[in-house]
Design a protein around this motif. Structure first.
Motif, PDB file in Angstrom:
ATOM      1  N   ALA A   1       0.780  -1.243   0.000  1.00 54.19           N
ATOM      2  CA  ALA A   1       0.000   0.000   0.000  1.00 54.19           C
ATOM      3  C   ALA A   1       0.805   1.283   0.000  1.00 54.19           C
ATOM      4  O   ALA A   1       1.908   1.364   0.546  1.00 54.19           O
ATOM      5  N   ASP A   2       0.203   2.309  -0.639  1.00 58.34           N
ATOM      6  CA  ASP A   2       0.632   3.695  -0.430  1.00 58.34           C
ATOM      7  C   ASP A   2      -0.023   4.219   0.846  1.00 58.34           C
ATOM      8  O   ASP A   2       0.501   5.111   1.502  1.00 58.34           O
ATOM      9  N   ARG A   3      -1.183   3.654   1.143  1.00 56.36           N
ATOM     10  CA  ARG A   3      -1.912   4.093   2.332  1.00 56.36           C
ATOM     11  C   ARG A   3      -2.599   2.871   2.938  1.00 56.36           C
ATOM     12  O   ARG A   3      -3.243   2.103   2.227  1.00 56.36           O
ATOM     13  N   VAL A   4      -2.456   2.724   4.238  1.00 57.92           N
ATOM     14  CA  VAL A   4      -3.131   1.628   4.952  1.00 57.92           C
ATOM     15  C   VAL A   4      -4.216   2.251   5.818  1.00 57.92           C
ATOM     16  O   VAL A   4      -3.938   3.131   6.639  1.00 57.92           O
TER      17      VAL A   4
ATOM     18  N   ARG B   1     -15.987   1.802  11.833  1.00 49.45           N
ATOM     19  CA  ARG B   1     -15.496   3.023  11.194  1.00 49.45           C
ATOM     20  C   ARG B   1     -13.991   2.926  11.003  1.00 49.45           C
ATOM     21  O   ARG B   1     -13.366   1.960  11.402  1.00 49.45           O
ATOM     22  N   ILE B   2     -13.423   3.975  10.410  1.00 47.71           N
ATOM     23  CA  ILE B   2     -11.977   4.028  10.232  1.00 47.71           C
ATOM     24  C   ILE B   2     -11.358   4.433  11.559  1.00 47.71           C
ATOM     25  O   ILE B   2     -11.728   5.436  12.166  1.00 47.71           O
ATOM     26  N   GLN B   3     -10.382   3.670  11.991  1.00 49.41           N
ATOM     27  CA  GLN B   3      -9.715   3.970  13.255  1.00 49.41           C
ATOM     28  C   GLN B   3      -8.402   4.706  13.036  1.00 49.41           C
ATOM     29  O   GLN B   3      -8.029   5.553  13.828  1.00 49.41           O
ATOM     30  N   SER B   4      -7.711   4.351  11.962  1.00 56.98           N
ATOM     31  CA  SER B   4      -6.408   4.968  11.767  1.00 56.98           C
ATOM     32  C   SER B   4      -6.004   4.837  10.308  1.00 56.98           C
ATOM     33  O   SER B   4      -6.473   3.952   9.601  1.00 56.98           O
ATOM     34  N   GLU B   5      -5.100   5.743   9.883  1.00 59.90           N
ATOM     35  CA  GLU B   5      -4.568   5.652   8.532  1.00 59.90           C
ATOM     36  C   GLU B   5      -3.060   5.817   8.579  1.00 59.90           C
ATOM     37  O   GLU B   5      -2.531   6.590   9.390  1.00 59.90           O
ATOM     38  N   PHE B   6      -2.376   5.096   7.709  1.00 58.22           N
ATOM     39  CA  PHE B   6      -0.918   5.203   7.616  1.00 58.22           C
ATOM     40  C   PHE B   6      -0.558   5.469   6.157  1.00 58.22           C
ATOM     41  O   PHE B   6      -0.992   4.748   5.278  1.00 58.22           O
ATOM     42  N   VAL B   7       0.242   6.499   5.935  1.00 52.30           N
ATOM     43  CA  VAL B   7       0.739   6.762   4.586  1.00 52.30           C
ATOM     44  C   VAL B   7       2.144   6.186   4.493  1.00 52.30           C
ATOM     45  O   VAL B   7       3.027   6.539   5.287  1.00 52.30           O
ATOM     46  N   LEU B   8       2.368   5.304   3.542  1.00 47.93           N
ATOM     47  CA  LEU B   8       3.658   4.626   3.388  1.00 47.93           C
ATOM     48  C   LEU B   8       4.282   5.101   2.084  1.00 47.93           C
ATOM     49  O   LEU B   8       3.768   4.822   1.003  1.00 47.93           O
ATOM     50  N   SER B   9       5.371   5.816   2.175  1.00 44.58           N
ATOM     51  CA  SER B   9       5.871   6.459   0.962  1.00 44.58           C
ATOM     52  C   SER B   9       7.103   5.795   0.376  1.00 44.58           C
ATOM     53  O   SER B   9       7.746   6.338  -0.510  1.00 44.58           O
ATOM     54  N   ALA B  10       7.477   4.616   0.820  1.00 43.28           N
ATOM     55  CA  ALA B  10       8.642   3.942   0.226  1.00 43.28           C
ATOM     56  C   ALA B  10       8.289   3.404  -1.156  1.00 43.28           C
ATOM     57  O   ALA B  10       7.140   3.103  -1.454  1.00 43.28           O
TER      58      ALA B  10
END
Lengths: 271, 295
Positions: A189-192, A199-208
């Protein structure tokens, strides 16, 4: 872009989604992660138009959308090549063109030698590769994937993950990929987006960049961060007395008192 | 200490050997069982010693071996088989042409299914043969030639009575209808969902998913319906009215105590029925065999 606004969905008395809002940007590869029963598949089916929300707004692009299912959905009365040609038939492509496009996709997933075979003559892994080829043959602008690799062996899964990511990048595809596998989410993912408790609890942006090294410190650190939030979600779901697959809590650690969970949802950037 | 009895031995067999074995069993069954039947028949005929009670196998085969020979001044066996076959095919197609579209519609629409099913279930138990007197009263001796006029007279359609067509169509209708409904309802929801996500509209879903997916079950209904049609036509030809057909010539043979012709007619009915079924079996193997192999 795919845009969901204030989506709510219940099945009988069980509320599965509660006021969920999320956007999926063009060219973005998003993994939706969450324990079994948290509403990920329901969310995906709402985007695909297979379910209608009880309330809220769903905006999807007018260009083509495609979906890969967890279960096998190939048509057994058609050959492998004919299955992959199916979306192109629906769009009215001439026969020669659709056969060429289908052959090219099958070649990409390494199945040039089984084009004339029937679905029941293929192994589970091969069937899933054909599904992938069929989903991608029409170059959709949005690809929805519901745990497509869950029943595959590790080697086949890694191969298909790389192929999917490569094709998605090359075609600037928006991908919404549902999984309960943290490693798979961090790899792809670019974003998890971590879901739980409707509902949405959290988001992570992964830029590698891709392909990512599963043994690198970066990878392991990110997995740990996501896992912490994931475990909190599972604990939260249990405490809310919701239906939850207890298999998910086998490797849960004790919840950290320094609870980073934000009920409104957070975006954490991890490099 | 373990012994051989602790293990289960399985020998591998090649696909070719399996196919050969399967064909041999089928051919063997088609030859050996009838051969046993004919042997028992011949022994019984010799014991009884009366051709009017039970003819010798040789006399019956003599009739079958000369299918173009005139029987009782009423035409040859081949001619009567031809008439009966045309009746069956016309009646069967008529019944199927109504049953398949109606079955598809009922399979797709719960509302229609709920509306029509009670009536269907009332009508279904009415045996086609029981309709014969009623059909004769309603349709009389009207033939296809009578219906469509001068163009069709002096043709085979002079022998195709509308009453018989009605009864044959009635016989074919219900098995085809029920199997079509079940076939359509049995189409996997996942296939339809997959087609939906690929952009299929309603017509495309029907033509490219529902129709091929339900085809094996529809074909089963057609096979059963064809078998019923063939049984019904023979019964219909036994009644007064027709002047040709296998059932008719069997009745004439009985009236004139030519029992070897009656027996030849019986065997012919069985063989033709098996041949018609074999045609549909080939269609099944070509277009519907995927269902048996699907895991």
């Amino acid at each position: 872009m795919v845009n969901l606004s204030a989506i709510t969905k219940s099945f009988d008395s069980l509320q599965v989604l509660s006021g969920m809002s999320i956007k999926f940007l063009p060219g973005e590869f998003t993994c939706i992660l969450g324990p079994t029963g948290c509403g990920k598949t329901t969310l995906l089916r709402i985007i695909a138009g297979l379910l209608e929300p009880d309330s809220g707004v769903v905006q999807t692009p007018s260009q083509s959308m495609s979906m890969i299912f967890q279960q096998q959905t190939l048509f057994p009365w058609r050959s492998v090549l004919s299955n992959v040609c199916f979306p192109l038939e629906l769009s009215g492509y001439p026969k020669r063109e659709r056969v060429e496009m289908a052959k090219a996709r099958l070649s990409e997933v390494g199945l040039s030698n089984v084009m004339k075979k029937r679905v029941y003559e293929l192994s589970g892994g091969m069937q899933q590769r054909v599904q992938l080829a069929r989903a991608l043959v029409s170059n959709p602008s949005v690809l929805l994937a519901d745990e497509p690799f869950v029943s595959l062996d590790e080697k086949t899964r890694y191969t298909l993950q790389n192929q999917l990511r490569e094709i998605a990048d090359r075609n600037n595809m928006t991908v919404v990929f549902v999984t309960h596998n943290i490693e798979e989410a961090v790899y792809l993912a670019d974003r998890v987006v971590v879901m739980g408790n409707k509902r949405i609890q959290s988001e992570f942006v992964l830029s590698a960049t891709h392909p990512r090294d599963r043994l690198s410190q970066w990878f392991l650190d990110n997995m740990l961060e996501v896992r912490k939030v994931f475990e909190d979600i599972v604990t939260l779901d249990l405490s809310a007395d919701e239906t939850c697959d207890t298999d998910e809590i086998n490797d849960v650690q004790v919840v950290d008192e320094d609870d980073k969970l934000n009920q409104e949802g957070t975006t954490q950037v991890i490099k | 200490m373990s012994t051989d009895s602790d293990y289960i031995k399985r020998n591998g067999t090649s696909k070719r050997r399996e196919t050969v074995a399967r064909v041999l069993w089928m051919v063997g069954g088609a030859i050996i069982l009838p051969a046993i039947l004919f042997l028992v028949w011949e022994l019984a005929a010799v014991r009884l010693g009366s051709n009017t009670l039970l003819p010798r196998v040789g006399d019956v085969f003599e009739v079958l071996a000369n299918p173009t020979r005139d029987l009782l001044g009423q035409g040859s066996l081949l001619y009567h088989v031809y008439i009966s076959t045309i009746r069956v095919l016309m009646g069967f197609v008529l019944g199927a042409l109504v049953a398949v579209p109606l079955g598809m519609a009922m399979g797709l629409s719960e509302r229609l299914r709920n509306f029509v099913t009670p009536f269907i279930e009332l009508m279904r138990p009415l045996c086609p043969v029981a309709w014969i007197p009623f059909a004769i009263i309603i349709f009389g001796g009207t033939t296809i030639s009578n219906l469509f006029g001068q163009r069709f007279t002096m043709t085979i359609f002079d022998h195709i009575q509308t009453a018989q067509l009605f009864i044959i169509a009635w016989g074919a209708f219900f098995p085809v209808l029920i199997n079509t409904i079940d076939g359509v309802r049995g189409v996997r929801q996942l296939w339809l969902e997959a087609a939906h996500t690929m952009g299929a509209n309603r017509v495309q879903k029907w033509a490219k998913v529902i129709l091929p997916a339900s085809f094996p079950q529809i074909l089963t209904g057609l096979k059963v319906g064809l078998g019923v049609s063939w049984m019904v036509v023979i019964a219909a030809e036994l009644f007064p009215g027709p002047t040709a057909g296998v059932g008719y010539i069997m009745m004439e043979a009985y009236a004139q105590t030519e029992i070897q012709i009656l027996a030849a007619g019986l065997i012919t009915v069985g063989v033709i029925g098996a041949l018609l079924n074999a045609i549909l079996w080939v269609v099944h193997m070509l277009f519907a065999n995927w269902q048996a192999k699907e895991r």
